[in-house]
Write an enzyme that holds these catalytic residues in place. Structure first.
Site, PDB file in Angstrom:
ATOM      1  N   TYR A  31       3.771   6.360  10.440  1.00 34.79           N
ATOM      2  CA  TYR A  31       2.814   5.204  10.021  1.00 34.79           C
ATOM      3  C   TYR A  31       3.784   4.102   9.331  1.00 34.79           C
ATOM      4  CZ  TYR A  31      -1.285   2.394   8.513  1.00 34.79           C
ATOM      5  OH  TYR A  31      -2.195   1.623   8.535  1.00 34.79           O
ATOM      6  N   HIS A  33       0.886  -1.267   0.043  1.00 34.80           N
ATOM      7  CA  HIS A  33       0.040  -0.017  -0.160  1.00 34.80           C
ATOM      8  C   HIS A  33       0.755   1.199   0.142  1.00 34.80           C
ATOM      9  CE1 HIS A  33      -4.208  -1.595   1.387  1.00 34.80           C
ATOM     10  NE2 HIS A  33      -3.632  -2.639   0.407  1.00 34.80           N
ATOM     11  N   PRO A  48      -4.338  -0.367  18.644  1.00 38.11           N
ATOM     12  CA  PRO A  48      -3.835  -0.588  17.331  1.00 38.11           C
ATOM     13  C   PRO A  48      -4.007   0.345  16.190  1.00 38.11           C
ATOM     14  CG  PRO A  48      -5.688  -1.711  18.110  1.00 38.11           C
ATOM     15  CD  PRO A  48      -5.360  -0.892  19.227  1.00 38.11           C
ATOM     16  N   TYR A  56      -9.114   5.350   7.760  1.00 45.40           N
ATOM     17  CA  TYR A  56      -9.347   5.628   9.217  1.00 45.40           C
ATOM     18  C   TYR A  56     -10.352   6.872   9.210  1.00 45.40           C
ATOM     19  CZ  TYR A  56      -4.998   2.820  10.101  1.00 45.40           C
ATOM     20  OH  TYR A  56      -3.879   1.852  10.223  1.00 45.40           O
ATOM     21  N   LYS A  64       1.174  -0.634  15.147  1.00 42.18           N
ATOM     22  CA  LYS A  64       2.288  -0.828  15.674  1.00 42.18           C
ATOM     23  C   LYS A  64       2.644  -1.952  16.342  1.00 42.18           C
ATOM     24  CE  LYS A  64       3.753   2.953  13.774  1.00 42.18           C
ATOM     25  NZ  LYS A  64       3.898   2.358  12.472  1.00 42.18           N
TER      26      LYS A  64
END
Ligand code: FAS
Ligand code: PHB
Length: 391
Positions: A384, A72, A292, A200, A296
């Site tokens: 990220y 991604h 979550p 998200y 990580k």
């Protein structure tokens, strides 16, 4: 029984460590409380940082990952239904790979079997002995037989509820903890994902996440109160709520289907310091837990054991104790930065029960700032994709 390194716990941390040590000629034994099927069936993480992918390539456990992992280049933030793409590759040059923890664990177990790495499943009543001496050992029961494994070092990779951290006297360890007033209700379903990247969602009603395991298997989450009951969430209610929080445009692309798995996970930030006591080293969830939101957990387990493997191999190769003496500080440096990012990203995207109108206005202002700032988006992106090991 005798080995150099006794590894307690056969999840991602323990298995990765076993492979890294074995590759360098350091023998080890893994003691896993549960059955192999049970461990491989646990639905957990879904996103691998590039550093974790690199580790799997380094130990040569990557055939299925390369064939089935989905790379991604970015993900979307959805703000009350309006999307904002975070261009991971464009902003950092790095990507993440969607490949479920169940697959990672399965691959690591299969490779361990091929390579003769001893993993004792259903090893129960594990107890650690003489951890501060130069002759530590671990006792346990396996196939009805009481056993003692003598070793040079013990790696506590047995997760948040394991025996290792509890073997350290309370006055020799400090626990830092923040428990969030909500959890994540997750659903796994054999339906095509609603988008080709993760979404998200920060919504007035609460957080939601649209993720996936493959082109035909989706993983979704909604934030629920910490004391929520699973039975209060029939599938249809969950699909409806996902649509509301992800926004009408995305909702129109959601394919519904029966839950293969549905569960509620609590959210907490937790770090134990130090990660060493005598000849015992803690790694992975045994040492720390993150919400979550930042994807990580599994990736921190990987970096912990990369540092620990390097330290132990240096010790056996060069007789030095530098690596093992520095392991805790080195691992914690990266852990705390990930704890900070996971906490911050959770605060930005979740609705706290104590929040009032001004709290939502402040969240929306920060999200509006991010939408308008490449610098802010780059900060999110570099955290990220995973900070470098040597940061
Ligand atoms: P694990 O907990 O995976 O493994 C520890 C192993 O030790 C287990 O197999 C356990 O059976 C064994 N064990 C425990 N006690 C023992 C004992 N006394 N003796 C022997 N063995 C013992 N992370 C993400 O990045 N994204 C997510 O979406 C995500 N979702 C999660 C959902 C849930 C419900 C949980 C609990 C965690 C989630 N995580 C997620 C985090 C998770 O992926 C962990 O970070 C990851 O499993 C860490 O791996 P380990 O440190 O190996 O710990
Ligand atoms: C998942 O697919 O399970 C997943 C993805 C990203 C997260 C958490 C969970 O941040």
């Amino acid at each position: 029984m005798r080995t150099k390194v006794a590894i307690i716990g056969g999840g991602p941390a323990g298995l990765l460590l076993a492979h890294m040590l074995t590759k360098q000629g350091v023998d080890c034994v893994v003691l896993e409380a549960r059955s192999r099927d049970y461990v491989e069936a646990r639905i957990r993480a879904g996103v691998l940082e590039q550093t974790t992918v690199d580790l799997l390539h380094e130990i040569g456990v990557d055939r299925r990952l390369d064939a089935e992992g989905i790379v991604h280049d970015g993900f979307a933030l959805s703000i009350d239904g309006v999307p904002l793409r975070i261009d991971l590759k464009g902003l950092t040059g790095k990507t993440v790979t969607v490949y479920g923890q169940t697959e990672v664990t399965r691959d690591l177990n299969e490779a361990a079997e091929e390579r003769g790495i001893p993993i004792l499943f259903e090893a129960t009543d594990v107890a650690l002995h003489e951890v501060t001496s130069d002759r530590p050992s671990v006792t346990f029961v396996h196939k009805g037989q009481a056993q003692r494994l003598e070793c040079d070092f013990i790696a506590g990779c047995d997760g948040f509820h394991g025996a290792s951290r509890r073997a350290i006297p309370a006055d020799r360890i400090t626990a830092f903890e923040k428990v969030y007033p909500f959890g994540w209700l997750g659903i796994l379903a054999d339906v095509p994902p609603c988008d080709h990247e993760l979404i998200y969602a920060s919504h007035q009603r609460g957080f939601a996440l649209a993720s996936m395991r493959s082109e035909t298997r989706s993983r979704y989450y909604v934030q629920v109160p910490a004391d929520e009951k699973l039975e209060d969430w029939p599938d249809d209610r969950l699909w409806d709520e996902l649509g509301l929080r992800l926004g009408a445009e995305t909702a129109a692309r959601i394919t519904r289907g029966p839950a293969l798995e549905k569960s509620i996970a609590p959210l907490r930030s937790f770090v134990a310091e130090p990660l060493r006591w005598g000849r015992l080293f803690l790694a992975g969830d045994a040492a720390h837990i993150v919400p979550p939101t930042g994807a990580k957990g599994l990736n921190l387990a990987a970096s912990d054991v990369a540092f620990l493997a390097e330290a132990l191999v240096d010790h056996y190769r060069g007789g030095t104790t530098t690596g093992i003496d520095e392991y805790s500080a080195r691992a914690l440096s990266r852990v705390w930065k990930a704890v900070r990012f996971s906490w911050w990203f959770t605060g930005l995207t979740h609705r706290f029960p104590t929040a009032n109108a001004i709290d939502r206005k402040i969240q929306l202002a920060e999200l509006a700032y991010i939408r308008g700032s490449t610098i802010a988006q780059t900060s999110i992106a570099e955290n990220y994709v995973g900070l470098p090991f040597k940061a």
